[in-house]
Design an enzyme around this catalytic site. Structure first.
Site, mmCIF file in Angstrom:
data_model
loop_
_atom_site.group_PDB
_atom_site.id
_atom_site.type_symbol
_atom_site.label_atom_id
_atom_site.label_comp_id
_atom_site.label_asym_id
_atom_site.label_seq_id
_atom_site.Cartn_x
_atom_site.Cartn_y
_atom_site.Cartn_z
ATOM 1 N N ASN A 1 0.844 -1.189 0.000
ATOM 2 C CA ASN A 1 0.000 0.000 0.000
ATOM 3 C C ASN A 1 0.886 1.248 0.000
ATOM 4 O OD1 ASN A 1 -1.886 1.991 0.336
ATOM 5 N ND2 ASN A 1 -2.353 1.501 2.471
ATOM 6 N N PHE B 1 0.207 4.262 -0.337
ATOM 7 C CA PHE B 1 -0.437 5.495 0.117
ATOM 8 C C PHE B 1 -0.669 5.519 1.624
ATOM 9 C CE2 PHE B 1 -2.057 4.452 -4.176
ATOM 10 C CZ PHE B 1 -1.445 5.485 -4.867
ATOM 11 N N ASP C 1 -2.753 -1.750 9.257
ATOM 12 C CA ASP C 1 -3.794 -2.762 9.464
ATOM 13 C C ASP C 1 -4.862 -2.750 8.370
ATOM 14 O OD1 ASP C 1 -2.888 -3.822 12.036
ATOM 15 O OD2 ASP C 1 -3.388 -1.848 12.831
ATOM 16 N N GLY C 2 -4.976 -1.643 7.633
ATOM 17 C CA GLY C 2 -6.085 -1.492 6.697
ATOM 18 C C GLY C 2 -6.130 -2.531 5.599
ATOM 19 N N GLY D 1 -0.690 2.567 12.299
ATOM 20 C CA GLY D 1 -1.237 1.820 13.423
ATOM 21 C C GLY D 1 -0.442 0.567 13.750
ATOM 22 N N ASP E 1 -8.741 8.814 16.647
ATOM 23 C CA ASP E 1 -8.254 8.035 15.512
ATOM 24 C C ASP E 1 -8.627 8.683 14.182
ATOM 25 O OD1 ASP E 1 -7.068 5.986 14.113
ATOM 26 O OD2 ASP E 1 -8.715 4.575 14.372
ATOM 27 N N ARG F 1 0.607 11.753 15.729
ATOM 28 C CA ARG F 1 -0.648 12.495 15.563
ATOM 29 C C ARG F 1 -1.660 12.112 16.636
ATOM 30 N NH1 ARG F 1 -4.785 9.511 12.317
ATOM 31 N NH2 ARG F 1 -3.929 7.487 11.773
ATOM 32 N N GLY G 1 -9.648 1.161 12.162
ATOM 33 C CA GLY G 1 -9.015 2.347 11.609
ATOM 34 C C GLY G 1 -9.776 3.048 10.512
ATOM 35 N N GLU G 2 -10.954 2.534 10.156
ATOM 36 C CA GLU G 2 -11.763 3.164 9.113
ATOM 37 C C GLU G 2 -13.119 3.562 9.688
ATOM 38 O OE1 GLU G 2 -10.452 3.859 6.270
ATOM 39 O OE2 GLU G 2 -8.626 2.677 6.541
#
Length: 473
Positions: free
Chosen positions: A117, A119, A176-177, A208, A267, A280, A435-436
């Site tokens: 990933n 991005f 984790d996404g 994460g 989050d 952050r 996380g989403e």
């Protein structure tokens, strides 16, 4: 141990010195170096691959110090190559075959499908692949197919249609996404029962990294790409519980966590500072505590044995899962017959955790297990701001759950009914899973964007040991 008790026993030359070279039945390679110091390597824990070049045996390894005997888990891993001169081509070939045969008996993967990933997080996944993943795969003689994800849910689409018969595992170079997308894609396949047996590995390259942190920490290992790669190369596997979250026709499969209130706000709203990496969370967490929000609502749950005193008895109105045309249909559990308990708000925050670490820096649920069949539920209702700041710092080691301001229990099923902020009914909250954003209420950060579910009643049930992961132990 005499010669007959070894899988391999031969004479080699190391740096100009002749020495016996052995492989014992427990998978330990032994020899003496030019200083007559005994050296040893664990084939399972340290050897990546073996090859021959004329009369030389080349062993590529991961060692933690100088390769002298099997090392502990302290320190970092270093790739190291050992070269042994055999007495003949036939001898070299025989030694290589014996070592390779032992490695094959360990069930290691030979071909992997990789998601990178580019991005995610600090956009470091491509560099992590080049520097930390690709060289190790080459050392271990593992073939791979590489897929860079190009948009959200791309990995889910690919996992849904992937010919899994070609691969021994899936590797996610990301946070984790991508792992979550892959699991959701596999669960929606017609052959989901077979698909879920393919092991999935994660290399930390996001902000994460809660899943790989949980896996490596369970073995006492640091959360680095090297240790994560070694776990994949070794090929050890473990099962993972998966939670089904549903609302009407919509469903989502969660492997990490669900949050509402303080943790979800931090989050998701801190995404505007994503360039800072995991820092952050700390910055925005302080901001959110100083301007603390509380939310109306209630949570109903089925407690695990030993936690039956939490909350008050209630009878839950459970919506059945709608039947899908194909794929995993959800846990086979008659929720109406279970003993439900209930807590009413207001709440500072609610956190459901499937594994110990929510991120690399937050041990959210120190008692969480990968496949115990229960979610860990953390509830905060009342807490002074100064004490809350202290509790947030204690998340680094999980000690915060011992606070009288925190309810920490294990549950099998949950019904979450989120409400508005106290003092302002025009503003609601965010529900975050893995996380989403799962649901955005009125007046929230980016509330104009679509989300999978409405900011309304959600049902969550866990199914034990559904997915499969590469694991260090």
């Amino acid at each position: 141990m005499d010669q007959q008790q070894h899988i391999l026993y031969d004479e080699v030359v190391v740096n100009g010195k002749e020495t016996a070279f052995t492989l014992s039945p427990d998978g330990i390679l032994r020899w003496h170096d030019h200083s007559n110091v005994l050296r040893c390597l664990s084939v399972d824990r340290e050897v990546l691959g073996v090859s021959i070049a004329k009369q030389q045996i080349v062993i590529r390894s991961f060692v933690e110090t100088d390769g002298s005997c099997v090392s502990s888990c302290a320190g970092g891993l270093v790739r190291k190559t050992f070269v042994f001169q055999a007495s003949s081509d036939d001898s070299a070939r025989n030694m290589c075959d014996k070592i390779q045969g032992y490695m094959d008996s360990l069930g290691r993967p030979k071909k992997l499908f990789l998601f990178v990933n580019p991005f995610g997080g600090r956009k470091s996944a491509s560099k992590v692949f080049t520097d930390d993943v690709k060289p190790v795969l080459e050392d271990a003689n593992i073939e791979y197919t590489l897929q860079e994800t190009k948009y959200q849910l791309h990995a889910k689409e690919v996992a849904h249609d992937l010919d899994l018969t070609k691969y021994d595992g899936i590797l996610c170079v990301s946070g984790d996404g991508i792992l979550v997308e892959v699991v959701n894609g596999l669960l929606e396949r017609k052959d989901w029962q077979v698909a879920l047996k393919i092991p999935i590995g994660v290399i930390p390259a996001g902000t994460g990294n809660g899943m790989i942190k949980s896996l490596l920490d369970s073995a006492g290992q640091p959360c680095t790409a090297a240790y994560a790669m070694l776990a994949v190369i070794q090929g050890h596997k473990r099962s993972l519980d998966v939670a089904t979250i549903w609302q009407g026709q919509s469903r989502f499969f969660s492997v990490l966590m669900l949050a509402w209130g303080l943790i979800a706000d931090i989050d998701i709203e801190s995404e505007q500072y994503r360039w800072m990496g995991s820092a952050r969370m700390d910055l925005y967490g302080l901001q959110r505590i100083l301007s603390l929000r509380k939310y109306n609502g209630c949570i109903s749950f089925v407690p695990a044995p030993g936690f039956e005193d939490a909350g008050e008895p209630t009878s839950a109105a459970v919506e059945p899962l709608t039947t899908q045309h194909h794929g995993y249909q959800g846990p086979k559990l008659d929720l109406g017959t279970l003993s439900w308990r209930k807590l009413n708000g207001p709440f500072i925050g609610i956190w459901l955790q499937n594994v110990a670490w929510g991120s690399e820096n937050a041990m959210a649920a120190p008692n969480a297990k990968f496949d115990d069949g229960y979610l860990d539920l953390i509830v905060m209702q009342e807490c002074p701001k100064i004490r809350l700041m202290s509790l947030m710092s204690e998340m680094s080691n999980g000690q915060y759950v011992k606070s009288p301001h925190v309810l920490y229990i294990k549950v099998k099923a949950v019904i979450l009914e989120p409400g508005s902020r106290t003092g302002d009914s025009t503003k609601e909250g965010i529900i975050d899973s893995d996380g989403e954003v799962l649901a955005r209420g009125k007046g929230t950060y980016k509330c104009h964007l679509n989300s999978l579910m409405r900011y309304d009643k959600l049902q969550i049930v866990l199914d034990q040991g559904l997915a499969t992961l590469f694991t260090p132990i």
